[in-house]
Design an enzyme around this catalytic site. Sequence first.
Site, short mmCIF file in Angstrom:
data_model
loop_
_atom_site.label_atom_id
_atom_site.label_comp_id
_atom_site.label_asym_id
_atom_site.label_seq_id
_atom_site.Cartn_x
_atom_site.Cartn_y
_atom_site.Cartn_z
N TRP A 1 37.40 32.29 31.67
CA TRP A 1 35.96 32.23 31.53
C TRP A 1 35.19 33.42 31.27
O TRP A 1 34.32 33.36 30.46
CB TRP A 1 35.39 31.71 32.78
N LYS B 1 31.15 24.33 42.63
CA LYS B 1 32.33 24.78 43.50
C LYS B 1 32.05 25.13 44.96
O LYS B 1 32.47 23.96 45.75
CB LYS B 1 32.94 25.99 42.66
N ASP C 1 29.04 36.04 36.56
CA ASP C 1 29.41 34.63 36.58
C ASP C 1 29.80 34.74 38.05
O ASP C 1 31.35 34.94 37.95
CB ASP C 1 30.12 34.36 35.45
#
Lengths: 366, 366
Positions: free
Chosen positions: B103, B199, B175
């Site tokens: 990511w 999450k 992030d």
Amino acid sequence: MAKRVINFYAGPAGLPLPALERAQAELLDFSGTGMSVMEISHRSKEYEAVHNEAIALIKELLSLPPNYHVILIQGGGHLQFGMVPMNLLYKGRGADFICTGTWADKAYKEGKIVAGELARCAASTKDDKFARLPYPGEIKIDPSSVYVHFTSNNTVEGTQFHTWPETGGIPLVCDMSSDFMWKPFDVSPFGIIYAGAQKNLGPSGVTVVIIRDDILQQCLDKELPSYLRYRIHVEKNSLYNTPPTFGIYILRNVLAHNKEIGGLEAIHRRNLRKAELLYACIDRHADFYRPFVKVKEHRSAMNVDFFLPTPEQDDAFVKAAKAAGMVGLKGYRDVGGIRVSMYNAVSVENVETLVAFMEEFVSKQG
Amino acid sequence: MAKRVINFYAGPAGLPLPALERAQAELLDFSGTGMSVMEISHRSKEYEAVHNEAIALIKELLSLPPNYHVILIQGGGHLQFGMVPMNLLYKGRGADFICTGTWADKAYKEGKIVAGELARCAASTKDDKFARLPYPGEIKIDPSSVYVHFTSNNTVEGTQFHTWPETGGIPLVCDMSSDFMWKPFDVSPFGIIYAGAQKNLGPSGVTVVIIRDDILQQCLDKELPSYLRYRIHVEKNSLYNTPPTFGIYILRNVLAHNKEIGGLEAIHRRNLRKAELLYACIDRHADFYRPFVKVKEHRSAMNVDFFLPTPEQDDAFVKAAKAAGMVGLKGYRDVGGIRVSMYNAVSVENVETLVAFMEEFVSKQG
């Protein structure tokens, strides 16, 4: 049992009770998984079945031809205001915008941010406070436009296109947020249709985009951040990134319910009956319930704006309706007065109850 | 009563049961309104109370200083990959990206789409399969960068920054999707923090963005489509357009539960204990449970990747765990093996159950 009100909100709005009851029953244990649908991977077979069913139901209910793709995306109509021109207006390509209300005008302004002068206003009824739609002769379309954008139903002002604008074959791009799936229709004049779910389809946070393949092939690709590319969402079946899984699940529940009650034909009949009932009451008491939209053929079957003789009476109406179990009737801030939104989940009986209330309310004032 | 499994999915992932039970109880009648929270206007006082409570709880749980703004937005981390450079990299302004996983690398690539060569890679551990983080001396930051982007926890590979990268005062953009609020921390080195809710915080479809005021003041404004401007979302308190109301409601429920159980200090203690238990088991059987991340100080407390001696044993492990009521243990497609994700909603007891299972599984193979 939960006490439920009659919901006339303009969006987010009421949802069919069976769709919500289904969600409530399996909120802690979805499909025998021992998890909520919110808690399960978007790559699991149980979630993918819901995701694919939602997309398949949209295709089935609209009888979509095979050259149309369905995307489920986040960001609402507002993100689409930007995405459509970002994908399609490049290298001198322009588009026309039909400005018929608050949101249609906003789509045009966003087009101008992206494309400058290449975003053109084909017609505007702003000088008439958007209380009517343009007549065919008023719409001036540049023949070089790659699309013509319009808003099929103007939620704020209560107008609705009952015939599509004539474009000479240029594809239509349409914001159908507030009347998507209110009736069956032929999609073939449309290049792109988009609709936030929170009016006729489900909760906020899910947007349905329908895109014709030839338009998709014209979309920008590598030049745009990935999330903003239609092509990626089509190629990845709306699973490029984590989709809003719970919202899509509720959308599926609503669509499955819509199919069960007879599909869009049955829903359309119901919607026409609701509009007929409410407008008949307004027309009977046109001095008391003064409609914002004067042109009858431009009236919306989804959102109906009217004013009582004084703002104090508007307030008294909203208050008395609430006491009678009907909510969401206060007009939009820019218009004022009363707004009745009667999306698919509002029943004929709900509108009958409202009309009976309106008759009683007017008789008391007399 | 619903039979619930132990949920080790990497996201969407398990949520605290009290947060879901609260949602289930009032799914048809929220806050005495006679409507679901999905059905009520985002401008209603009942919804606004939830919205403001969610934002206030984020500020309170993180002890955010007054120069930080909280935004709730749609589009996930993927839209943020585009929005951050679109807002901040213009007129020759560049940024550095620390590439430590799938990511993080994606965020860098999206930065390059927007800013070309002005998006610079400050360090990459790709040659080591992202199985470790860069050491301080390996990170080369251009002093003209306006921010340094990194990913605090690499969900796929199972590494986690336990100290922040040194930038010489350049603001960090992070992030934090997979470890946001796993512990209390000082936000002052951060210009922007973003995190998809799915999450540690709630359902997919809601993204939390925290932005420092001096960074907000540098963001582009009129040149960007409205939805893509941080300034508009801050000015409108994340009510510029219809927000994903149900997702924010669940986020509120989760945050309220987190506060009730003692806030981030208590959650941190629990998370440390879970990591200690699982890694101790792995270290006891390092020949059988072979960790992907070899550098102990780079190990993630959120996602733990390991391989059994053969892929067949990996499959047998996942299958046996499922039979024992534990789901979501299959590794990410690019890595393979086993991945245990133990976000905030996973309890110490859940990890004890897993560890007991792992001990039994290894003993049977011996």
